[in-house]
Design a protein around this motif. Structure first.
Motif, short mmCIF file in Angstrom:
data_model
loop_
_atom_site.label_atom_id
_atom_site.label_comp_id
_atom_site.label_asym_id
_atom_site.label_seq_id
_atom_site.Cartn_x
_atom_site.Cartn_y
_atom_site.Cartn_z
N ARG A 174 -10.79 1.77 -7.82
CA ARG A 174 -11.22 1.88 -6.43
C ARG A 174 -12.74 0.54 -6.12
O ARG A 174 -12.51 -0.58 -5.83
CB ARG A 174 -12.67 2.79 -6.69
CG ARG A 174 -13.47 2.95 -5.20
CD ARG A 174 -14.02 3.74 -5.01
NE ARG A 174 -15.97 3.98 -4.04
CZ ARG A 174 -15.41 3.66 -3.03
NH1 ARG A 174 -14.09 4.08 -2.32
NH2 ARG A 174 -16.68 3.68 -1.57
N ARG A 175 -13.35 -0.09 -7.35
CA ARG A 175 -14.26 -1.39 -7.96
C ARG A 175 -13.13 -3.10 -7.42
O ARG A 175 -13.59 -3.26 -6.93
CB ARG A 175 -14.88 -1.11 -8.82
CG ARG A 175 -15.82 -2.73 -8.79
CD ARG A 175 -16.89 -2.47 -10.21
NE ARG A 175 -15.46 -2.80 -11.55
CZ ARG A 175 -16.65 -2.51 -12.69
NH1 ARG A 175 -17.34 -2.16 -12.61
NH2 ARG A 175 -16.18 -2.22 -13.71
N TYR A 176 -12.00 -2.36 -7.97
CA TYR A 176 -11.63 -3.53 -8.04
C TYR A 176 -10.30 -4.24 -6.94
O TYR A 176 -10.68 -4.51 -6.04
CB TYR A 176 -10.11 -3.28 -9.25
CG TYR A 176 -10.80 -3.69 -10.30
CD1 TYR A 176 -11.74 -4.46 -11.41
CD2 TYR A 176 -10.84 -2.32 -11.78
CE1 TYR A 176 -11.84 -4.18 -12.29
CE2 TYR A 176 -11.41 -1.95 -13.20
CZ TYR A 176 -12.27 -3.26 -13.24
OH TYR A 176 -12.61 -3.80 -14.58
N ARG A 177 -10.24 -2.49 -6.24
CA ARG A 177 -10.20 -3.37 -4.93
C ARG A 177 -10.63 -3.15 -3.96
O ARG A 177 -10.31 -4.34 -3.09
CB ARG A 177 -8.75 -1.45 -4.95
CG ARG A 177 -7.57 -1.18 -5.02
CD ARG A 177 -6.75 0.03 -5.26
NE ARG A 177 -7.84 0.97 -5.08
CZ ARG A 177 -8.14 1.55 -4.53
NH1 ARG A 177 -8.35 1.91 -3.69
NH2 ARG A 177 -8.94 3.41 -5.01
N LEU A 178 -11.79 -2.84 -4.14
CA LEU A 178 -12.64 -3.37 -3.26
C LEU A 178 -13.44 -4.77 -3.14
O LEU A 178 -13.42 -5.54 -2.05
CB LEU A 178 -14.28 -2.60 -3.41
CG LEU A 178 -14.01 -0.83 -2.57
CD1 LEU A 178 -15.13 -0.24 -3.40
CD2 LEU A 178 -13.72 -1.00 -1.50
N LEU A 179 -13.50 -4.66 -4.44
CA LEU A 179 -14.01 -6.74 -4.45
C LEU A 179 -12.65 -7.19 -4.18
O LEU A 179 -13.02 -8.40 -2.87
CB LEU A 179 -14.29 -6.65 -6.20
CG LEU A 179 -15.13 -6.22 -6.69
CD1 LEU A 179 -15.48 -5.76 -7.84
CD2 LEU A 179 -16.85 -7.21 -6.10
N THR A 180 -11.85 -7.02 -4.05
CA THR A 180 -10.47 -8.03 -4.01
C THR A 180 -10.40 -7.95 -2.70
O THR A 180 -9.97 -9.23 -1.77
CB THR A 180 -9.66 -7.43 -4.56
OG1 THR A 180 -9.09 -7.80 -6.69
CG2 THR A 180 -7.81 -8.41 -3.98
N SER A 181 -10.51 -6.85 -1.98
CA SER A 181 -10.06 -6.09 -0.82
C SER A 181 -11.29 -7.34 0.45
O SER A 181 -11.40 -7.84 1.21
CB SER A 181 -10.21 -5.23 -0.03
OG SER A 181 -8.99 -4.60 -0.91
N ALA A 182 -12.71 -7.40 -0.36
CA ALA A 182 -13.91 -8.36 0.78
C ALA A 182 -13.45 -9.58 0.26
O ALA A 182 -14.08 -10.25 1.23
CB ALA A 182 -15.22 -7.89 -0.53
N ARG B 99 -7.45 6.63 -8.27
CA ARG B 99 -8.23 6.14 -6.74
C ARG B 99 -9.09 5.78 -7.60
O ARG B 99 -10.16 4.42 -7.12
CB ARG B 99 -8.06 6.77 -5.59
CG ARG B 99 -6.62 6.28 -4.76
CD ARG B 99 -6.54 7.55 -4.23
NE ARG B 99 -5.08 7.16 -3.01
CZ ARG B 99 -5.39 8.15 -2.29
NH1 ARG B 99 -5.71 9.38 -1.80
NH2 ARG B 99 -3.75 8.31 -1.83
N VAL C 271 -3.62 -5.37 -4.12
CA VAL C 271 -4.00 -6.06 -2.54
C VAL C 271 -3.90 -7.59 -3.11
O VAL C 271 -3.64 -7.79 -1.76
CB VAL C 271 -5.76 -5.53 -2.94
CG1 VAL C 271 -6.69 -6.62 -2.45
CG2 VAL C 271 -6.01 -4.33 -3.11
N SER D 164 0.67 -0.65 -0.37
CA SER D 164 0.25 0.53 -0.09
C SER D 164 1.15 1.15 -0.40
O SER D 164 2.23 0.79 0.68
CB SER D 164 -0.82 0.12 1.72
OG SER D 164 -1.82 1.05 0.92
#
Length: 337
Positions: A296-304, A292, A257, A238
């Motif tokens: 954003r969408r890819y980072r959120l999906l992968t983080s979840a 960012r 991520v 990060s």
């Protein structure tokens, strides 16, 4: 003086250089290693990643795949991409295609090290070079990110990736993801007679130490000639910002991520175009904002998904995908866009 100096001739660095050169900028790429460059990765290019390559006029040779399949010891669930296919492409093949496109665009690639970076009001100096801006595409554990004080500590468990190629005809037209207690194995068709197998795990060890965790996959690969293993990690990295002064972080150097969803190359190629636009606009701060927003969408999906895989819910990921196929299909659809 160069308009843009690019540190690193991986996919992110070369794509950045190509976009900038085609926009009329003078660009030099600095890289220590001779091309084409290999690295540990799953090699599955998602449909949105292929769209970025199409925009550059690059069509690397590979093997199409039509979706994603999740498997554990007793269950199997498959989701097809609603639009075009993805493509399994050997990293060396992708690297060679990008090198050819960079040469055609007039990009200068030189062997060297960036070293210490000095920033001035209108330029950056490093490694014996001077440019108006510097794009740091120097990888997951970016020395430039660290030098500029942009590293941000990451929380949670650490994960590593190990990849090998096996000389065997692909048996599926999807990327197969085998789930075990502490690892996943990603099987990507990359040619008519070869698959790439990437194991992601929270426990360090050799490829052959982890393969028995996937009995059905190990049985399929039994007797197939395997190539050397390549490893990478810890994967999660990060950055506090994607720029500092006249330096912009690109690709994995900008933050990563996990390889769970195959989002890395899509974000890398998307950020390459944003760097060229930021240099033309002379606004590196806007690059951070746009990066960012784009990722954003890819980072959120992968983080979840990563959060679920690191929790007791991990054992329910494949059963839930099997029970709720519409949800699984929707997730795959989002990742493909």
């Amino acid at each position: 003086m160069n308009d843009l100096l690019v540190a690193g001739a991986g996919p992110a660095g070369l794509a950045t250089a190509i976009h900038a050169a085609r926009a009329g900028l003078q660009v030099t790429v600095v890289e220590r290693r001779p091309g084409p460059i290999d690295k540990a990765c799953g090699e599955g290019l998602m449909p949105h990643t292929l769209q970025h390559l199409d925009a550059l006029g690059i069509v690397p040779h590979g093997k199409p795949f039509r979706g994603i399949t999740y498997l554990d010891r007793t269950r199997r669930v498959e989701a097809r991409f609603p639009g075009g296919a993805g493509r399994g492409v050997r990293r060396t093949v992708l690297s060679a295609a990008l090198h050819d496109a960079a040469a055609t665009a007039g990009v200068r690639i030189v062997k060297g090290d960036i070293g210490e970076i000095a920033q001035y009001a209108t330029s950056v100096r490093c490694g014996g070079f001077e440019a108006r801006y510097l794009a740091a595409a120097d990888g997951l554990h970016s020395p430039i990110r660290r030098q500029l004080g942009l590293d941000r500590p990451t929380n949670g468990g650490r994960r590593w990736g190990i990849r090998r190629h096996f000389q065997i005809a692909p048996w599926a037209d999807t990327v197969e993801v085998y789930w075990a207690a502490h690892a996943e194995a990603y099987v990507t068709p990359v040619s008519d007679d070869c698959v790439g197998v990437a194991i992601l795990t929270s426990r360090q060890g050799k490829f052959d130490d982890h393969l028995p965790e996937f009995p059905s996959l190990a049985a399929r690969l039994d007797g197939a000639q395997g190539g050397p293993a390549r490893a990478a990690g810890p994967l999660r990295q990060s950055a506090v910002s994607q720029h500092r002064g006249r330096v912009m972080l690109v690709g994995d150097a900008a933050g990563y991520v996990d390889a769970l969803t195959g989002e890395g190359l899509g974000i890398a190629l998307g950020s390459a175009e944003l760097v060229a636009k930021a240099v033309l606009a002379e606004d590196p701060a806007d690059y951070t904002r746009q990066w960012r927003r784009m990722s954003r969408r890819y980072r959120l999906l992968t983080s979840a998904l990563l959060m679920a895989s690191n929790s007791p819910a991990r054992a329910m990921i494949v059963p839930a995908a099997t029970t709720l196929p519409r949800v699984f299909n929707q997730a795959v659809k989002l990742l493909a866009q």
